[in-house]
Design a protein around this motif. Structure first.
Motif, PDB file in Angstrom:
ATOM      1  N   ARG A  24       0.878  -1.181   0.000  1.00 21.40           N
ATOM      2  CA  ARG A  24       0.000   0.000   0.000  1.00 21.40           C
ATOM      3  C   ARG A  24       0.912   1.228   0.000  1.00 21.40           C
ATOM      4  NH1 ARG A  24      -1.514   3.583   3.767  1.00 21.40           N
ATOM      5  NH2 ARG A  24      -0.662   2.323   5.473  1.00 21.40           N
ATOM      6  N   ARG A  80       1.509  12.703  -0.910  1.00 20.76           N
ATOM      7  CA  ARG A  80       1.103  11.805   0.168  1.00 20.76           C
ATOM      8  C   ARG A  80      -0.143  11.053  -0.276  1.00 20.76           C
ATOM      9  NH1 ARG A  80       0.433  15.292   3.825  1.00 20.76           N
ATOM     10  NH2 ARG A  80       2.285  15.083   5.154  1.00 20.76           N
ATOM     11  N   ILE A  81       0.026   9.769  -0.522  1.00 22.62           N
ATOM     12  CA  ILE A  81      -1.077   8.953  -1.023  1.00 22.62           C
ATOM     13  C   ILE A  81      -1.947   8.447   0.124  1.00 22.62           C
ATOM     14  CG2 ILE A  81      -1.680   6.847  -2.302  1.00 22.62           C
ATOM     15  CD1 ILE A  81       0.879   7.192  -3.884  1.00 22.62           C
ATOM     16  N   GLY A  82      -1.321   8.054   1.208  1.00 22.06           N
ATOM     17  CA  GLY A  82      -2.068   7.517   2.351  1.00 22.06           C
ATOM     18  C   GLY A  82      -1.376   7.851   3.640  1.00 22.06           C
ATOM     19  N   PRO A  83      -1.968   7.489   4.772  1.00 23.17           N
ATOM     20  CA  PRO A  83      -1.386   7.828   6.071  1.00 23.17           C
ATOM     21  C   PRO A  83      -0.080   7.085   6.308  1.00 23.17           C
ATOM     22  CG  PRO A  83      -3.242   6.315   6.324  1.00 23.17           C
ATOM     23  CD  PRO A  83      -3.240   6.746   4.898  1.00 23.17           C
ATOM     24  N   ASP A  84       0.855   7.763   6.943  1.00 27.81           N
ATOM     25  CA  ASP A  84       2.161   7.200   7.254  1.00 27.81           C
ATOM     26  C   ASP A  84       2.251   7.086   8.776  1.00 27.81           C
ATOM     27  OD1 ASP A  84       4.732   6.481   7.641  1.00 27.81           O
ATOM     28  OD2 ASP A  84       5.637   8.158   6.573  1.00 27.81           O
ATOM     29  N   ILE A 136       2.358   4.881   0.352  1.00 28.13           N
ATOM     30  CA  ILE A 136       2.161   6.017   1.248  1.00 28.13           C
ATOM     31  C   ILE A 136       2.642   7.303   0.585  1.00 28.13           C
ATOM     32  CG2 ILE A 136       2.801   7.026   3.476  1.00 28.13           C
ATOM     33  CD1 ILE A 136       3.356   4.139   4.443  1.00 28.13           C
ATOM     34  N   ASP A 138      -1.239  16.583  -1.168  1.00 30.76           N
ATOM     35  CA  ASP A 138      -2.054  15.535  -0.550  1.00 30.76           C
ATOM     36  C   ASP A 138      -3.029  14.926  -1.543  1.00 30.76           C
ATOM     37  OD1 ASP A 138      -1.455  15.121   2.309  1.00 30.76           O
ATOM     38  OD2 ASP A 138      -1.845  17.275   2.452  1.00 30.76           O
ATOM     39  N   GLU A 160      -2.297   3.521  -5.815  1.00 33.97           N
ATOM     40  CA  GLU A 160      -2.423   3.285  -4.376  1.00 33.97           C
ATOM     41  C   GLU A 160      -1.801   1.963  -3.949  1.00 33.97           C
ATOM     42  OE1 GLU A 160      -6.230   5.078  -2.382  1.00 33.97           O
ATOM     43  OE2 GLU A 160      -6.849   4.154  -4.273  1.00 33.97           O
ATOM     44  N   TYR A 161      -1.918   0.940  -4.785  1.00 25.37           N
ATOM     45  CA  TYR A 161      -1.424  -0.389  -4.439  1.00 25.37           C
ATOM     46  C   TYR A 161      -0.589  -0.949  -5.588  1.00 25.37           C
ATOM     47  CZ  TYR A 161      -5.203  -0.196  -0.962  1.00 25.37           C
ATOM     48  OH  TYR A 161      -6.039   0.168   0.069  1.00 25.37           O
TER      49      TYR A 161
END
Length: 336
Positions: A41, A330-334, A43, A306, A101-102
């Motif tokens: 995933r 920033r794709i997802g939470p880190d 980030i 973001d 995203e993945y």
């Protein structure tokens, strides 16, 4: 794992400046890892000038994109499904999984990261491709000596900022070139350059001449165009020039370069390079730069957009010099 995977594709080859119409955002099924693979995933996504060249259907050092292809790029993420015992779930990894995203990959396609050493985002900047580009282009090709004058264009960017700081560590006089007073102030006051020329200022040429009274021994080129022409006119005998990028010319703007006369007269050495062809150089460079970061000798700055949906706009801004520091998405939470 069920769900959708957001991806950004190149919809069409740009004509001149890149626009958001050249991209398409799609949702596809999340891929499943096969034997020996892991599902990551993402980030963080790195945005870099070289991506612009891949969007043109011309011969280059890497295959160009075709309409409908996903945009490629460096990523940092976490393993969320694993078919490789060496990469357990939760491992932070750096790879080239692109604008999505993945992604799935094998261990040999990934670099395991330790968030205790430095924030994982740095593997896309100062402790990754840009940092290694700066280190190799300056040290291996430029071979600066204490007391020499080193000039770097795009001085506040991910590569240029590292070039200048390493040159200062090596005892050189460092002159940067950047766009805007804010960036120039940062380069001098925060990063410790001796001078910085604002190419948007009223008289770039006069300011550059004043800042290089002993002319130029090493030039690290990121921009091309008028700036490259100007610096070549100030080269010293046996100067070394590392050609890393030509961002001013990536969108098809022609520039009649006449600086080869200065190369001949000054017996200068000019070398273009692609850092992915020198992977054996990376570990030592990263280790040395990590030590400089820990000791406070090497600083870095990140410019973060973001959301993957904002990657096209951030990339266009990068090509126009609007970013301040290493451009990331920033794709997802880190959670590191």
């Amino acid at each position: 794992m069920s769900g959708k995977n957001t991806q950004v594709l190149m919809k069409q080859h740009p004509k001149g400046w890149v626009t958001e119409a050249d991209f398409e955002i799609v949702a596809r099924d999340i891929p499943k890892p096969g034997p020996g693979q892991v599902l990551v995933r993402n980030i963080w996504l790195s945005l870099d000038p070289y991506m612009r060249g891949r969007m043109d259907p011309v011969r280059s050092y890497a295959a160009h994109l075709k309409p409908g292809d996903m945009m490629g790029g460096g990523t940092v993420g976490t393993v969320i499904e694993s078919n490789d015992a060496a990469l357990p779930v939760g491992t932070y990894v750096n790879g080239m999984l692109g604008w999505q995203e993945y992604g799935v990959a094998t261990a040999k396609e990934l670099r395991v990261l330790d968030p205790k050493i430095a924030p994982v985002s740095t593997s896309l900047g100062v402790l990754g491709m840009p940092g290694c580009t700066a280190h190799y282009g300056l040290m291996a090709l430029g071979q600066p000596k204490a007391g020499e004058t080193v000039v770097v264009s795009a001085a506040s960017g991910a590569v240029g900022s590292v070039v200048g700081q390493i040159a200062k560590i090596k005892g050189c006089r460092v002159v940067g070139i950047a766009g805007g007073q804010e960036k120039c102030d940062y380069v001098v006051n925060e990063l410790g350059f001796d001078a910085c020329i604002d190419y948007k200022g009223p008289d770039m040429h006069a300011a550059f001449k004043a800042a290089t009274p002993d002319r130029v021994d090493v030039y690290f080129e990121n921009v091309g165009g008028e700036i490259m022409e100007m610096v070549f006119g100030r080269l010293n005998g046996f100067a070394r020039v590392s050609i890393c990028g030509l961002i001013a010319q990536y969108n098809g703007q022609p520039f009649p370069f006449t600086g080869m006369r200065h190369v001949l007269v000054n017996r200068a050495k000019v070398q273009g390079f692609i850092i992915s062809e020198h992977m054996e150089y990376w570990p030592g460079a990263i280790m040395e730069m990590a030590g400089w970061i820990k000791s406070g000798k090497l600083k870095y700055r990140e410019d973060v957009a973001d959301g993957l949906q904002n990657a096209p706009a951030a990339f266009i801004g990068l090509l126009k010099g609007k970013n301040f520091g290493k451009q990331l998405v920033r794709i997802g939470p880190d959670k590191a």
